[in-house]
Design a protein around this motif. Sequence first.
Motif, mmCIF file in Angstrom:
data_model
loop_
_atom_site.group_PDB
_atom_site.id
_atom_site.type_symbol
_atom_site.label_atom_id
_atom_site.label_comp_id
_atom_site.label_asym_id
_atom_site.label_seq_id
_atom_site.Cartn_x
_atom_site.Cartn_y
_atom_site.Cartn_z
ATOM 1 N N VAL A 213 0.833 -1.205 0.000
ATOM 2 C CA VAL A 213 0.000 0.000 0.000
ATOM 3 C C VAL A 213 0.867 1.254 0.000
ATOM 4 O O VAL A 213 0.563 2.239 -0.688
ATOM 5 C CB VAL A 213 -0.951 -0.008 1.210
ATOM 6 C CG1 VAL A 213 -1.642 1.342 1.367
ATOM 7 C CG2 VAL A 213 -1.997 -1.102 1.053
ATOM 8 N N ARG A 214 1.959 1.248 0.758
ATOM 9 C CA ARG A 214 2.813 2.430 0.825
ATOM 10 C C ARG A 214 3.361 2.803 -0.552
ATOM 11 O O ARG A 214 3.440 3.985 -0.910
ATOM 12 C CB ARG A 214 3.974 2.189 1.789
ATOM 13 C CG ARG A 214 4.901 3.398 1.929
ATOM 14 C CD ARG A 214 6.003 3.170 2.934
ATOM 15 N NE ARG A 214 6.903 2.097 2.541
ATOM 16 C CZ ARG A 214 8.074 1.836 3.143
ATOM 17 N NH1 ARG A 214 8.438 2.552 4.180
ATOM 18 N NH2 ARG A 214 8.825 0.853 2.745
ATOM 19 N N GLU A 215 3.742 1.798 -1.342
ATOM 20 C CA GLU A 215 4.264 2.064 -2.678
ATOM 21 C C GLU A 215 3.186 2.691 -3.566
ATOM 22 O O GLU A 215 3.476 3.586 -4.374
ATOM 23 C CB GLU A 215 4.786 0.770 -3.298
ATOM 24 C CG GLU A 215 5.958 0.150 -2.557
ATOM 25 C CD GLU A 215 6.311 -1.220 -3.104
ATOM 26 O OE1 GLU A 215 6.870 -1.280 -4.216
ATOM 27 O OE2 GLU A 215 6.015 -2.229 -2.437
ATOM 28 N N VAL A 216 1.956 2.217 -3.422
ATOM 29 C CA VAL A 216 0.855 2.772 -4.219
ATOM 30 C C VAL A 216 0.605 4.228 -3.849
ATOM 31 O O VAL A 216 0.447 5.090 -4.719
ATOM 32 C CB VAL A 216 -0.424 1.942 -4.022
ATOM 33 C CG1 VAL A 216 -1.567 2.542 -4.829
ATOM 34 C CG2 VAL A 216 -0.200 0.490 -4.436
ATOM 35 N N PHE A 286 3.422 5.121 5.870
ATOM 36 C CA PHE A 286 4.654 5.638 5.290
ATOM 37 C C PHE A 286 5.873 5.341 6.147
ATOM 38 O O PHE A 286 6.981 5.245 5.640
ATOM 39 C CB PHE A 286 4.528 7.147 5.044
ATOM 40 C CG PHE A 286 3.774 7.481 3.796
ATOM 41 C CD1 PHE A 286 4.354 7.317 2.553
ATOM 42 C CD2 PHE A 286 2.475 7.948 3.852
ATOM 43 C CE1 PHE A 286 3.663 7.620 1.384
ATOM 44 C CE2 PHE A 286 1.762 8.259 2.706
ATOM 45 C CZ PHE A 286 2.363 8.090 1.471
ATOM 46 N N LYS A 287 5.661 5.209 7.438
ATOM 47 C CA LYS A 287 6.773 4.832 8.313
ATOM 48 C C LYS A 287 7.057 3.339 8.269
ATOM 49 O O LYS A 287 8.010 2.872 8.883
ATOM 50 C CB LYS A 287 6.472 5.242 9.757
ATOM 51 C CG LYS A 287 6.606 6.735 10.016
ATOM 52 C CD LYS A 287 6.393 7.037 11.491
ATOM 53 C CE LYS A 287 6.631 8.511 11.794
ATOM 54 N NZ LYS A 287 6.393 8.811 13.230
ATOM 55 N N ALA A 288 6.186 2.602 7.569
ATOM 56 C CA ALA A 288 6.326 1.149 7.443
ATOM 57 C C ALA A 288 6.294 0.467 8.800
ATOM 58 O O ALA A 288 7.083 -0.427 9.086
ATOM 59 C CB ALA A 288 7.612 0.786 6.693
ATOM 60 N N VAL A 289 5.389 0.892 9.660
ATOM 61 C CA VAL A 289 5.232 0.251 10.956
ATOM 62 C C VAL A 289 4.825 -1.207 10.734
ATOM 63 O O VAL A 289 3.884 -1.493 10.005
ATOM 64 C CB VAL A 289 4.157 0.977 11.797
ATOM 65 C CG1 VAL A 289 3.907 0.255 13.104
ATOM 66 C CG2 VAL A 289 4.597 2.410 12.052
#
Length: 375
Positions: A213-216, A286-289
């Motif tokens: 999802v972050r990449e999208v 975005f922090k990839a938690v």
Amino acid sequence: MCQTRAMRNVWMLLLCAAGFAQQQPGTLDPAKDPAKIAEKAEKDKADQDAVIRSTVNVVIAPTTVLDKRGDYVNGLQLQDFQLYDNNKLQKITADVHDQPLSLVIAVQKSSNLNEILPKIQRIGVLLKDLIAGEDGETAIIAFDHRVVVAQDFTNDTGQITETMKKLTPGSSQHAVDDAVMQGIRMLRKRDPQRRRVLLVIAEKRDKGSEIRVREVLTEAEFANVVIYSLDISSVIAGLTGTPMPPRPPAIPPEAQHLPANGDATPNIIDQNYYTGNYIPMFVDIFKAVKSIFVEDAVVVFTRFTGGKEYSFISEKSLEKAITGISQELHSQYLLSYSPNNPAEGGFHEIKVTVNRPQLEIRTRPGYWVAARPEQ
């Protein structure tokens, strides 16, 4: 004889010296020198980073303005708006209202939509004429576990209609995230003077994507793509049984934080809950938690880009939803600005106000800026 042997030894020494010199790092062919290759890779990466930074120098905030009856407000001028980026007032540089539109339609065609897909297929002409418009162009993506470009960009309504009719149910999976990423990448290649809109006709939950999802979200931010959705789950509920009412907010209206002097109207509550409370999730994504789990990916995509979800329970309400998307797109103000606080890393929250009373405003909640390394 001795002289001949001595000359031969001299020549051997010269050849050895020449061979040794060719093996020295300083004399390697630049194209084969590992140090040169690494240096070039660093330069290419720096150039790429510079390009990426330049794409976020200008931020576009698609903004919808409604009156107290829920009707769209047109005719506002730049001076009527105030835009804040992390609570810092910004200078709005443009409001582009009549840009031609590039539209990508991503249609789920998984096997569980055997009875639903034919109803979706009949809306091709509406999607082209109502949303993209006369000067618009439309492309179609079809997906199950695979993502296929069924129709590249065209302004031919007949091609759009025929392509929609040819869609057939596929496998049991539906890689929503992968399809959204494909649509964004297609839109990013279009003329930057065109508006870029992605309409996702799918279930909210992803099943089978490889992309994160972050990449999208990152790709959507760089490409200035606005994402709308038509929720297939609502269609299934309406056609197979009694439609399920939407879940109420976890925070009741009386307990929600409202803007100063703001009335608790349905639109204000919707904007406050469904946009404001999503910001912590965006930050975590975005922090990839590690613990973050995105249950409804499509909801996240629409909220982050400033789009909106629509649902329908019949073909008539489906047409109404498409008309609603069309009206919103053609009534939006595209406010652009160059942030005066670009050094601030993290999530930049966007707030838009209008210097007129009793108006309600919806825009994208913000964007993400990666922290810059110390020099």
